[in-house]
Design an enzyme around this catalytic site. Structure first.
Site: not given
Ligand SMILES: *Cc1c(COP(=O)(O)O)cnc(C)c1O
Length: 426
Positions: A142, A237, A265
């Site tokens: 994701y 990511d 995060k």
């Molecule tokens: C949480 C997450 C996102 C999205 O971040 P948001 O702040 O919710 O938009 C993208 N990539 C990874 C790997 C994530 O865990």
């Protein structure tokens, strides 16, 4: 209890589905979500003031626990100076310096307000830099909810992607190739077919959005090589894994240097902060230096920077990751031992302060197909029984779980004792 149910009903009158992000609605486990009012250290408290040991940690950001005094103090002091100016501030320079030092693959970094913004911007940048359109992602990873990324594989192994959400034009989804995680051979095959059109490969270097799945030996190195061979941009990511699996993120743990990195995060310590950064020659393509547009009214907001920086300071303490990893291992080992004793088939993946439990008799879970073929009924029972006893896991079998530095032996032992009871009745 009535009070809680009322709140959820009231919420649904004004908010679609009663929640501001879908997984919070408990759809995949059934039942109603819990409304929380405050958190302290490893505990969350619901509207009846009942404590829960929290293994969600706001989906990862709260690596030093809820309401850490130093983080709160920084935020309060920053807030007193004004909530934001939409102009350069000293604290965002400190943040950028800190990030480029902790994640040395980033020569330059730009702050944004969500992980979605970071990945969307990184992809636009990779497309602008390579002057190519296609991107390659992996099934079960994701990367936020950008149009190019809410895409699943088409019917054939190497066919073009199809949207996983309404509202995404097919012509956009088509530009995304989706392949199985940890399967380097299909990546090489896709590059032989489309390599000169692929702007970027985007990957979670440890996957945390299909539960927790580790990269197989050679997978990340293989991605690095194929991107080098075809002049494609490798994007890690690390929105979840950054500062979660190691101080320098998964790229330091596995010793692979991506071209671009996205962070989120933990970088905001609980406030809305994310970032993307990487090689100078690529990052210099962004406005105002280059032709790739990217902007944000609240980007680099000083109060948000204060929360992030205070958190980044705490995680640089000696042995922080050694202790976090030990605690997480202790938790996971104790759960595995107790599941086995109760005759429950369960396996687990763990790295640094993140882990995932799988109710399955498969020995190892390494990709999306395996993760989605676990016993979901047993997960639901486990989730609800643990919750009843005051242990809060993510309300979905496809989310990683997190330990913070505030989770002590007391909370871990309590979790073990409760799990022992729960395993005997699910
Ligand atoms: C949480 C997450 C996102 C999205 O971040 P948001 O702040 O919710 O938009 C993208 N990539 C990874 C790997 C994530 O865990």
């Amino acid at each position: 209890m009535d009070h809680i149910n009322n709140l959820f009903q009231q919420a649904q009158n004004y908010i679609p589905g009663g929640v501001n992000s879908p997984v919070r609605a408990f759809k995949s486990v059934g039942g109603d979500p819990i409304f929380f009012t405050h958190g302290k250290g490893p505990y969350l408290y619901d509207v009846n003031d009942r404590p829960y040991v929290d293994y969600v940690c706001s989906w990862g950001p709260l690596i030093v626990g809820h309401a850490h005094p130093e983080v709160i103090d920084s935020v309060q002091r920053a807030a007193e100076q004004g909530l934001g100016f939409g102009a350069p501030t000293p604290i965002e320079v400190t943040m950028a310096e800190t990030l480029c030092r902790l994640v040395p693959s980033m020569d330059l970094v730009r702050m944004v307000s969500s992980g979605t913004e970071a990945t969307m911007s990184a992809i636009r940048l990779a497309r602008g830099f390579t002057k190519r359109d296609k991107i390659l992602k992996f099934e079960g990873c994701y990367h936020g909810h950008g149009d190019s990324l809410l895409v699943k594989a088409g019917s054939g192994a190497l066919t073009l992607g199809v949207p996983t959400s309404g509202g995404i034009p097919a012509v956009i989804a088509e530009q995304t190739i989706v392949l199985p995680y940890n399967d380097l051979e299909t990546v090489q095959k896709a590059f032989r077919q489309f390599g000169n059109d692929i702007a970027a490969v985007i990957v979670e270097p440890v996957a945390g959005n299909m539960n927790c799945i580790l990269p197989s030996l050679g997978f990340l190195a293989g991605l690095r090589k194929v991107c080098d061979d075809y002049d494609s941009v490798l994007i890690f990511d690390e929105v979840m894994t950054g500062f979660r699996v190691a101080l320098g993120g998964a790229q330091s743990l596995y010793n692979i240097t991506p071209d671009l990195t996205t962070l989120g995060k933990i970088v905001g310590g609980g406030l809305p902060v994310a970032a993307f950064g990487g090689k100078k020659e690529i990052m210099e393509m962004i406005a105002p230096l280059g032709p790739v547009y990217q902007a944000g009214t609240l980007s680099g907001n000083p109060v948000a920077m204060a929360a992030g920086l205070a958190t980044l300071k705490l995680i640089q303490a000696p042995d922080f990751y050694k202790n976090l990893t030990n605690q997480t291992q202790k938790l996971v080992q104790g759960l595995l031992t107790r599941a086995e004793a109760a005759g429950i088939h369960m396996t687990a993946n763990q790295v640094g302060g993140m882990f995932g439990l799988f109710f399955t008799d498969q020995k190892e879970v390494t990709n999306y197909h395996q993760a989605t073929h676990c016993n979901s009924d047993r997960f639901k029972s486990f989730f609800h029984e643990m919750l009843k006893e005051g242990i809060y896991f993510a309300p979905s079998a496809f989310e990683a779980s997190f330990v913070s530095s505030a989770h002590g032996d007391k909370e871990i032992e309590a979790t073990h004792l409760i799990a022992e009871k729960v395993f005997s009745r699910i």
